[in-house]
Design a protein around this motif. Sequence first.
Motif, mmCIF file in Angstrom:
data_model
loop_
_atom_site.group_PDB
_atom_site.id
_atom_site.type_symbol
_atom_site.label_atom_id
_atom_site.label_comp_id
_atom_site.label_asym_id
_atom_site.label_seq_id
_atom_site.Cartn_x
_atom_site.Cartn_y
_atom_site.Cartn_z
ATOM 1 N N UNK A 55 139.722 48.906 27.894
ATOM 2 C CA UNK A 55 141.053 48.618 28.471
ATOM 3 C C UNK A 55 141.189 47.137 28.790
ATOM 4 N N UNK A 56 140.084 46.533 29.258
ATOM 5 C CA UNK A 56 140.136 45.103 29.600
ATOM 6 C C UNK A 56 140.367 44.247 28.371
ATOM 7 N N UNK B 20 156.334 36.439 37.363
ATOM 8 C CA UNK B 20 156.954 36.919 36.118
ATOM 9 C C UNK B 20 155.928 37.443 35.114
ATOM 10 N N UNK B 21 154.763 36.771 35.028
ATOM 11 C CA UNK B 21 153.752 37.229 34.057
ATOM 12 C C UNK B 21 153.253 38.625 34.415
ATOM 13 N N UNK B 22 152.967 38.809 35.715
ATOM 14 C CA UNK B 22 152.472 40.124 36.149
ATOM 15 C C UNK B 22 153.517 41.205 35.893
ATOM 16 N N UNK B 23 154.769 40.877 36.179
ATOM 17 C CA UNK B 23 155.839 41.862 35.963
ATOM 18 C C UNK B 23 155.994 42.186 34.482
ATOM 19 N N UNK B 24 155.880 41.148 33.667
ATOM 20 C CA UNK B 24 155.978 41.351 32.215
ATOM 21 C C UNK B 24 154.854 42.293 31.757
ATOM 22 N N UNK B 25 153.629 42.034 32.257
ATOM 23 C CA UNK B 25 152.486 42.884 31.899
ATOM 24 C C UNK B 25 152.708 44.317 32.363
ATOM 25 N N UNK B 26 153.225 44.448 33.568
ATOM 26 C CA UNK B 26 153.506 45.783 34.124
ATOM 27 C C UNK B 26 154.463 46.541 33.202
ATOM 28 N N UNK B 27 155.499 45.851 32.760
ATOM 29 C CA UNK B 27 156.494 46.497 31.890
ATOM 30 C C UNK B 27 155.910 46.741 30.498
ATOM 31 N N UNK B 28 155.178 45.751 29.977
ATOM 32 C CA UNK B 28 154.679 45.887 28.600
ATOM 33 C C UNK B 28 153.668 47.035 28.481
ATOM 34 N N UNK B 29 152.772 47.121 29.452
ATOM 35 C CA UNK B 29 151.760 48.180 29.375
ATOM 36 C C UNK B 29 152.384 49.570 29.433
ATOM 37 N N UNK B 30 153.600 49.645 29.940
ATOM 38 C CA UNK B 30 154.242 50.957 30.016
ATOM 39 C C UNK B 30 155.203 51.221 28.877
ATOM 40 N N UNK B 31 155.708 50.166 28.280
ATOM 41 C CA UNK B 31 156.740 50.370 27.265
ATOM 42 C C UNK B 31 156.262 50.006 25.865
ATOM 43 N N UNK B 32 155.302 49.077 25.778
ATOM 44 C CA UNK B 32 154.827 48.653 24.464
ATOM 45 C C UNK B 32 155.844 47.811 23.717
ATOM 46 N N UNK B 33 156.850 47.313 24.421
ATOM 47 C CA UNK B 33 157.897 46.519 23.761
ATOM 48 C C UNK B 33 157.993 45.138 24.379
ATOM 49 N N UNK B 34 157.861 44.126 23.531
ATOM 50 C CA UNK B 34 157.903 42.753 24.046
ATOM 51 C C UNK B 34 159.308 42.396 24.551
ATOM 52 N N UNK B 35 160.277 42.606 23.686
ATOM 53 C CA UNK B 35 161.637 42.206 24.047
ATOM 54 C C UNK B 35 162.160 43.039 25.235
ATOM 55 N N UNK B 128 150.242 54.566 37.104
ATOM 56 C CA UNK B 128 149.287 54.355 38.206
ATOM 57 C C UNK B 128 148.041 53.626 37.708
ATOM 58 N N UNK B 129 147.701 53.888 36.444
ATOM 59 C CA UNK B 129 146.557 53.197 35.849
ATOM 60 C C UNK B 129 146.881 51.716 35.630
ATOM 61 N N UNK B 130 148.093 51.444 35.208
ATOM 62 C CA UNK B 130 148.528 50.057 34.993
ATOM 63 C C UNK B 130 148.521 49.301 36.325
ATOM 64 N N UNK B 131 149.008 49.961 37.377
ATOM 65 C CA UNK B 131 149.042 49.302 38.689
ATOM 66 C C UNK B 131 147.632 49.013 39.191
ATOM 67 N N UNK B 132 146.727 49.967 38.954
ATOM 68 C CA UNK B 132 145.366 49.806 39.461
ATOM 69 C C UNK B 132 144.542 48.872 38.587
ATOM 70 N N UNK B 133 144.604 49.088 37.276
ATOM 71 C CA UNK B 133 143.730 48.345 36.370
ATOM 72 C C UNK B 133 144.307 46.973 36.005
ATOM 73 N N UNK B 134 145.536 46.967 35.515
ATOM 74 C CA UNK B 134 146.071 45.711 34.979
ATOM 75 C C UNK B 134 146.752 44.848 36.037
ATOM 76 N N UNK B 136 145.844 45.121 39.147
ATOM 77 C CA UNK B 136 144.756 44.910 40.093
ATOM 78 C C UNK B 136 145.223 45.036 41.549
ATOM 79 N N UNK B 137 146.048 46.007 41.797
ATOM 80 C CA UNK B 137 146.574 46.187 43.152
ATOM 81 C C UNK B 137 145.660 47.139 43.935
ATOM 82 N N UNK B 138 145.435 46.853 45.200
ATOM 83 C CA UNK B 138 144.621 47.780 46.008
ATOM 84 C C UNK B 138 145.360 49.100 46.218
#
Lengths: 278, 178
Positions: A55-56, B20-35, B128-134, B136-138
Amino acid sequence: MEQQDFNQQVTETMLIDYLNGRLGQTERLKLENLIQNNHEIGQQFAETKALWQAMSQIQIPAPTKKMDADFFEMLHEFKTASETKISNSFWSQLKNLTSHWFDSKLAFGMTILVLGCLLGYSISGVVNMGNNFASGSKVERLSEEVQGMKELMMLAMLQNPQATERMKAVNYTAEMTDVDSKVLNALFSTFQFDPNDNVRIVALNALVKWADKPQVRQVLLTALMEEKSPLVQVALADAMIKLQERKSIQPLQEKLNDKELNIYVKDKFENTIELLSI
Amino acid sequence: MLGVKAGELDKMALLYKRHSSALYGFAYHQTGEQSGSEDIVQAVFYRMLKYRASFTGQGEFKSWMYHIARNCIHDKYKKSQRYQFLDDMVKVSDAETNHSFVNESEKQDSKNLVNFALGKMDAEAREILVLSKYQDLPYKEIANILEITEANVKVKVHRAIKQLKEIYLKLENGTARF
């Protein structure tokens, strides 16, 4: 067997914490010991670790420069629109002023005092006009000013950190004869985002009063699908019954398929569908 | 954010740079869409500006921001296939004819297989996996965002990992069709 399942769950959570570097030293040592001496846990750890590492390694494409450009353009437009609004409205200026000072109770008291003086001055001015008081335009202007003050008070009080004050603010709308988009948006925002469920329910009840406005019904219907709080879900169902909103039947039916829907809310939704289908 | 709320709208640019980068990652990991993810970032910042008065400053700014981000993603993708719950892999594979995460050749790689498996998870578990893993939120912060208890977050993370493992193994063993 049940105890074993429990241990398994605790250990798996600990594995993730371990891989995230969030375990304290004592727990970390305990876990490392368990991994070495328990074949099953060791295997489980190896699998989780492999998955975690894979995943990383997943890389995502970087956002394009368009994202930054779009943001700054949006910010610029928003600022321009806000500045235009502020310069056009005395009340907005006053609201902005109070929002700066709102944390200070003294300043808040002074704001109320000034507003009271203004109101008193307006009333005495109107009284002094004697016969002219009957003039429809003056009465209308005074009425508009009072309405404006109520709006101002409401918008300012909605920012108060105390939930009871925010509830009072929402209740101000009950005294209003009509609401403009500013007040409606404030109610929408309170209903959707206020951290206190009770405040949100009061906002919901206030919105029901303005349900003749199509955007209010739309917000309530959308909320039916998105709402997570059981208390607010029940209040929404009551609102749908009160409004006899038959369009809510479909979203309510869809929510019944939600596995995480609270059992009491489920009953409430079923009753609501029944009542609306009659 | 309190500065933005007080009318200093320019300060939103600082928040944008920071998050913005973190938010983009949060959205991308869930949607798989860049745009689509870029659109979501834009929508989140717009809503934060528009509803800045609702930020009380009592809770964490991040929790408030992610709360809005979740709503934006939900609004944009509520009709998407990626937001349907997946009962079993056969059902998944039947429904999945237009998945854009990886192509056939890429599935050989374990990294891409995990990526593909992530795309197959149900939306809630993936989130929940994206929030925890990517992100990195406690757990405590995730609990605030999802409005559940910290203990419940731990259980859900555990279940999400379990689900990911199962999907991954099915993909690896070839028991799932694409």
